[in-house]
Design an enzyme around this catalytic site. Structure first.
Site, mmCIF file in Angstrom:
data_model
loop_
_atom_site.group_PDB
_atom_site.id
_atom_site.type_symbol
_atom_site.label_atom_id
_atom_site.label_comp_id
_atom_site.label_asym_id
_atom_site.label_seq_id
_atom_site.Cartn_x
_atom_site.Cartn_y
_atom_site.Cartn_z
ATOM 1 C CG ASP A 1 -1.930 1.020 1.295
ATOM 2 O OD1 ASP A 1 -2.200 1.654 0.270
ATOM 3 O OD2 ASP A 1 -2.483 1.255 2.399
ATOM 4 C CG ASP B 1 -6.700 -7.886 9.148
ATOM 5 O OD1 ASP B 1 -5.791 -7.566 8.356
ATOM 6 O OD2 ASP B 1 -6.765 -7.447 10.300
HETATM 7 P P1 IMP Z 1 1.975 -0.563 3.729
HETATM 8 O O1 IMP Z 1 3.080 -0.578 4.734
HETATM 9 O O2 IMP Z 1 1.159 0.710 3.815
HETATM 10 O O3 IMP Z 1 2.436 -0.868 2.334
HETATM 11 O O4 IMP Z 1 0.943 -1.648 4.140
HETATM 12 C C1 IMP Z 1 1.224 -2.985 4.099
HETATM 13 C C2 IMP Z 1 0.348 -3.763 5.053
HETATM 14 O O5 IMP Z 1 -0.848 -3.057 5.407
HETATM 15 C C3 IMP Z 1 -0.103 -5.024 4.384
HETATM 16 O O6 IMP Z 1 0.785 -6.083 4.619
HETATM 17 C C4 IMP Z 1 -1.463 -5.268 4.992
HETATM 18 O O7 IMP Z 1 -1.334 -6.022 6.164
HETATM 19 C C5 IMP Z 1 -1.984 -3.899 5.348
HETATM 20 N N1 IMP Z 1 -2.909 -3.373 4.316
HETATM 21 C C6 IMP Z 1 -2.676 -2.411 3.398
HETATM 22 N N2 IMP Z 1 -3.760 -2.179 2.631
HETATM 23 C C7 IMP Z 1 -4.698 -3.042 3.072
HETATM 24 C C8 IMP Z 1 -6.048 -3.314 2.659
HETATM 25 O O8 IMP Z 1 -6.625 -2.724 1.712
HETATM 26 N N3 IMP Z 1 -6.688 -4.287 3.350
HETATM 27 C C9 IMP Z 1 -6.115 -4.976 4.389
HETATM 28 N N4 IMP Z 1 -4.874 -4.754 4.798
HETATM 29 C C10 IMP Z 1 -4.168 -3.798 4.140
#
Ligand code: IMP
Length: 182
Positions: free
Chosen positions: A109, A165
Site C-alpha cells: 500500500d 483483514d
Molecule cells: P503498507 O506498509 O502501507 O504498504 O501496508 C502494508 C500492510 O498493510 C499489508 O501487509 C497489509 O497487512 C496492510 N494493508 C494495506 N492495505 C490493506 C487493505 O486494503 N486491506 C487490508 N490490509 C491492508
C-alpha cells in the site's frame, strides 16, 4: 450451506477479484517464480498474517525445491490507514545468508512495510532479495519500492478477504472484496 461471513456483513462490499481470477493468476505467478528460481536456493519469507492464504495456494503450484519461513509484522492496528510504524512480532527462524530470498506479501500500500522489511533482510546478506505481492495499491505509495512479482494492481480502496483483514475479521472470505467503511 452458504458461508456466513459474520455479523457485520453490511461492511462486506463488492467482489474486486474473484476466486477464479486469483486461482488463474497464482498459477501464472508460480510458473514464473519456478522458472526464475530453477537451480537456486529459494527461501520464501511469508509475511503474516495477511499472506497466509496466498502462500498456501502459491506454494502448491511452485514446481521447484523451496523453503518457507515466516515473519509477522503490523502497521495498521484496527484502522484502515497505515500507522507508518512497522513492528516485527515474529522474526525468521532460518538463516538467509547466501540464499535467494523471495518476500511474499498480501498487499503493498504505502510501501512502508516492504521497504522496512527489504532493508532489514538485506542486512542479513542474502544472495538475492525480491518481492512478490498478491495485490499492489500504487496510488497510496509514499516510499518507492521495487516489486518483482505482482498478482493484481488495485485502486486505492481498503480490501478484505483471501487473507486480508479489517481488525482481524474477514480473512477467510474466499475472494478479495471492498470493505465498506462507516
Ligand atoms: P503498507 O506498509 O502501507 O504498504 O501496508 C502494508 C500492510 O498493510 C499489508 O501487509 C497489509 O497487512 C496492510 N494493508 C494495506 N492495505 C490493506 C487493505 O486494503 N486491506 C487490508 N490490509 C491492508
Amino acid at each position: 450451506m452458504k458461508k456466513r461471513i459474520n455479523k457485520m456483513d453490511e461492511k462486506v462490499g463488492k467482489v474486486l477479484i474473484s476466486k477464479e481470477q486469483i486461482e488463474k493468476r497464482i498459477k501464472e505467478l508460480a510458473k514464473q517464480i519456478s522458472q526464475d528460481y530453477e537451480g537456486k536456493d529459494l527461501i520464501c519469507v511469508i509475511i503474516l498474517r495477511g499472506a497466509f492464504m496466498f502462500v498456501t495456494d502459491l506454494a502448491k503450484e511452485i514446481s521447484i525445491p523451496a523453503k518457507f519461513d515466516f515473519m509477522a509484522t503490523s502497521s495498521y492496528g484496527d484502522s484502515t490507514k497505515s500507522s507508518g510504524v512497522v513492528r516485527i512480532y515474529k522474526d525468521l527462524d532460518m538463516n538467509i545468508e547466501g540464499k535467494d530470498v523471495l518476500i511474499i506479501e498480501d498487499i503493498v500500500d504505502t510501501g512502508r512495510t516492504i521497504n522496512y522489511l527489504v532493508k532489514n533482510l538485506k542486512t542479513r546478506n542474502p544472495k538475492s532479495l525480491e518481492v512478490c505481492t498478491l495485490l499492489n495499491k500504487p496510488a497510496n505509495r509514499v516510499v518507492n519500492v521495487k516489486i518483482k512479482y505482482v498478482g493484481f494492481v488495485i485502486p486505492p480502496e481498503f480490501v478484505i478477504g483471501y487473507g486480508l483483514d479489517f481488525a482481524e475479521d474477514y480473512r477467510h472470505i474466499t475472494e478479495v472484496r471492498v470493505f465498506k467503511e462507516d
